[in-house]
Design a protein around this motif. Structure first.
Motif, PDB file in Angstrom:
ATOM      1  N   LEU A  86       3.809  -5.137  -5.845  1.00 40.64           N
ATOM      2  CA  LEU A  86       3.759  -5.900  -4.605  1.00 40.64           C
ATOM      3  C   LEU A  86       3.820  -7.393  -4.901  1.00 40.64           C
ATOM      4  O   LEU A  86       4.518  -8.145  -4.210  1.00 40.64           O
ATOM      5  N   GLN A  87       3.103  -7.843  -5.918  1.00 44.00           N
ATOM      6  CA  GLN A  87       3.133  -9.259  -6.295  1.00 44.00           C
ATOM      7  C   GLN A  87       4.573  -9.700  -6.578  1.00 44.00           C
ATOM      8  O   GLN A  87       5.023 -10.740  -6.070  1.00 44.00           O
ATOM      9  N   ASN A  88       5.304  -8.922  -7.371  1.00 39.53           N
ATOM     10  CA  ASN A  88       6.685  -9.272  -7.695  1.00 39.53           C
ATOM     11  C   ASN A  88       7.553  -9.279  -6.441  1.00 39.53           C
ATOM     12  O   ASN A  88       8.401 -10.161  -6.270  1.00 39.53           O
ATOM     13  N   ASP A  89       7.333  -8.308  -5.555  1.00 38.47           N
ATOM     14  CA  ASP A  89       8.107  -8.239  -4.321  1.00 38.47           C
ATOM     15  C   ASP A  89       7.847  -9.458  -3.428  1.00 38.47           C
ATOM     16  O   ASP A  89       8.787 -10.046  -2.881  1.00 38.47           O
ATOM     17  N   LEU A  90       6.577  -9.838  -3.284  1.00 38.23           N
ATOM     18  CA  LEU A  90       6.263 -11.010  -2.455  1.00 38.23           C
ATOM     19  C   LEU A  90       6.888 -12.278  -3.027  1.00 38.23           C
ATOM     20  O   LEU A  90       7.386 -13.124  -2.277  1.00 38.23           O
ATOM     21  N   ASN A  91       6.867 -12.412  -4.350  1.00 36.92           N
ATOM     22  CA  ASN A  91       7.462 -13.592  -4.979  1.00 36.92           C
ATOM     23  C   ASN A  91       8.981 -13.604  -4.849  1.00 36.92           C
ATOM     24  O   ASN A  91       9.595 -14.673  -4.906  1.00 36.92           O
ATOM     25  N   THR A  92       9.593 -12.438  -4.643  1.00 40.01           N
ATOM     26  CA  THR A  92      11.036 -12.362  -4.401  1.00 40.01           C
ATOM     27  C   THR A  92      11.352 -12.588  -2.928  1.00 40.01           C
ATOM     28  O   THR A  92      12.252 -13.355  -2.580  1.00 40.01           O
ATOM     29  N   ALA A  93      10.589 -11.931  -2.049  1.00 38.26           N
ATOM     30  CA  ALA A  93      10.858 -12.020  -0.605  1.00 38.26           C
ATOM     31  C   ALA A  93      10.471 -13.376  -0.015  1.00 38.26           C
ATOM     32  O   ALA A  93      11.149 -13.875   0.891  1.00 38.26           O
TER      33      ALA A  93
ATOM     34  N   GLY B 200       3.001 -19.708  -5.725  1.00 31.50           N
ATOM     35  CA  GLY B 200       3.536 -18.389  -5.433  1.00 31.50           C
ATOM     36  C   GLY B 200       2.431 -17.389  -5.143  1.00 31.50           C
ATOM     37  O   GLY B 200       1.292 -17.759  -4.848  1.00 31.50           O
ATOM     38  N   TRP B 201       2.780 -16.121  -5.236  1.00 29.80           N
ATOM     39  CA  TRP B 201       1.889 -15.022  -4.871  1.00 29.80           C
ATOM     40  C   TRP B 201       1.217 -14.418  -6.088  1.00 29.80           C
ATOM     41  O   TRP B 201       1.830 -14.260  -7.132  1.00 29.80           O
ATOM     42  N   LEU B 202      -0.051 -14.044  -5.913  1.00 35.69           N
ATOM     43  CA  LEU B 202      -0.844 -13.371  -6.940  1.00 35.69           C
ATOM     44  C   LEU B 202      -1.591 -12.245  -6.247  1.00 35.69           C
ATOM     45  O   LEU B 202      -2.231 -12.474  -5.210  1.00 35.69           O
ATOM     46  N   VAL B 203      -1.500 -11.033  -6.782  1.00 36.23           N
ATOM     47  CA  VAL B 203      -2.135  -9.876  -6.154  1.00 36.23           C
ATOM     48  C   VAL B 203      -3.168  -9.280  -7.099  1.00 36.23           C
ATOM     49  O   VAL B 203      -2.875  -9.003  -8.261  1.00 36.23           O
ATOM     50  N   TYR B 204      -4.376  -9.110  -6.582  1.00 39.17           N
ATOM     51  CA  TYR B 204      -5.443  -8.402  -7.283  1.00 39.17           C
ATOM     52  C   TYR B 204      -5.619  -7.050  -6.607  1.00 39.17           C
ATOM     53  O   TYR B 204      -5.737  -6.986  -5.383  1.00 39.17           O
ATOM     54  N   GLY B 205      -5.651  -5.991  -7.401  1.00 42.97           N
ATOM     55  CA  GLY B 205      -5.814  -4.657  -6.864  1.00 42.97           C
ATOM     56  C   GLY B 205      -7.239  -4.388  -6.422  1.00 42.97           C
ATOM     57  O   GLY B 205      -8.152  -5.193  -6.642  1.00 42.97           O
ATOM     58  N   PRO B 206      -7.463  -3.216  -5.818  1.00 45.73           N
ATOM     59  CA  PRO B 206      -8.798  -2.826  -5.378  1.00 45.73           C
ATOM     60  C   PRO B 206      -9.783  -2.790  -6.545  1.00 45.73           C
ATOM     61  O   PRO B 206      -9.413  -2.469  -7.677  1.00 45.73           O
ATOM     62  N   ASP B 207     -11.025  -3.150  -6.239  1.00 42.67           N
ATOM     63  CA  ASP B 207     -12.136  -3.126  -7.188  1.00 42.67           C
ATOM     64  C   ASP B 207     -11.963  -4.085  -8.356  1.00 42.67           C
ATOM     65  O   ASP B 207     -12.413  -3.819  -9.459  1.00 42.67           O
ATOM     66  N   THR B 208     -11.273  -5.205  -8.120  1.00 45.27           N
ATOM     67  CA  THR B 208     -11.177  -6.262  -9.123  1.00 45.27           C
ATOM     68  C   THR B 208     -12.169  -7.361  -8.762  1.00 45.27           C
ATOM     69  O   THR B 208     -12.701  -7.396  -7.655  1.00 45.27           O
ATOM     70  N   ALA B 209     -12.411  -8.252  -9.710  1.00 45.24           N
ATOM     71  CA  ALA B 209     -13.358  -9.350  -9.481  1.00 45.24           C
ATOM     72  C   ALA B 209     -12.930 -10.553 -10.308  1.00 45.24           C
ATOM     73  O   ALA B 209     -12.256 -10.408 -11.335  1.00 45.24           O
ATOM     74  N   HIS B 210     -13.345 -11.731  -9.863  1.00 41.65           N
ATOM     75  CA  HIS B 210     -13.051 -12.957 -10.621  1.00 41.65           C
ATOM     76  C   HIS B 210     -13.877 -14.120 -10.082  1.00 41.65           C
ATOM     77  O   HIS B 210     -14.489 -14.034  -9.014  1.00 41.65           O
TER      78      HIS B 210
END
Length: 155
Positions: free
Chosen positions: A26-33, A120-130
């Motif tokens: 999804l991250q790659n797709d958002l950065n393309t779209a 650009g776009w950065l996507v973190y999946g479910p149950d990630t933290a930072h």
């Protein structure tokens, strides 16, 4: 620009995302779209700068971070909420994303990065933290949170 117009602008993105899994694909797709420097990206950057200047975005401040929820979880946005933060060379409070998080990085200062990523776009999946971190200058970061879910943690 106003909150209603901003909602419609973000709807373009959440309609594109649909029910997809939050992952690197999804991250790659958002950065393309919707690439950094593209028309939708530029419209979102302009909207956020305007919203901050007019005070309907980032209306709160704590720990050197300006922040605020712009849109509560909305069915029209596929259940996403929208938050925007304004950070300058600092780390924010550690938190967990039960359902994931989609970030749009908008450097205000050339070369500013969020969690080591440029514009650009950065996507973190479910149950990630930072601990969200902006380095090399100032950036606005837009967060799309499924169902508005975020859990601040102690570290």
């Amino acid at each position: 620009m106003n909150p209603e117009t901003f909602h419609q602008l973000i709807k373009q993105v959440t309609d594109h995302i649909g029910p997809r899994t939050l992952d690197k694909t999804l991250q790659n797709d958002l950065n393309t779209a919707f690439p950094a420097g593209g028309s939708v990206y530029n419209d979102i950057v302009t909207a956020c700068k305007t919203g901050v200047a007019e005070g309907w975005m980032c209306q709160y401040e704590g720990g050197g971070i300006r922040y605020g929820r712009v849109i509560k979880p909305a069915e029209s946005l596929n259940g996403y909420s929208v938050d925007v933060v304004d950070m300058n060379d600092l780390a924010g409070p550690h938190h967990r994303h039960p359902n994931g998080e989609i970030d749009l990085i908008m450097p205000i200062d050339e070369g500013a990065e969020f969690d080591g990523h440029p514009a650009g776009w950065l996507v973190y999946g479910p149950d990630t933290a930072h601990s969200p971190t902006v380095r090399k200058g100032r950036a606005l970061v837009l967060y799309l949170l499924p169902q508005g879910a975020i859990e601040f943690t102690r570290r």
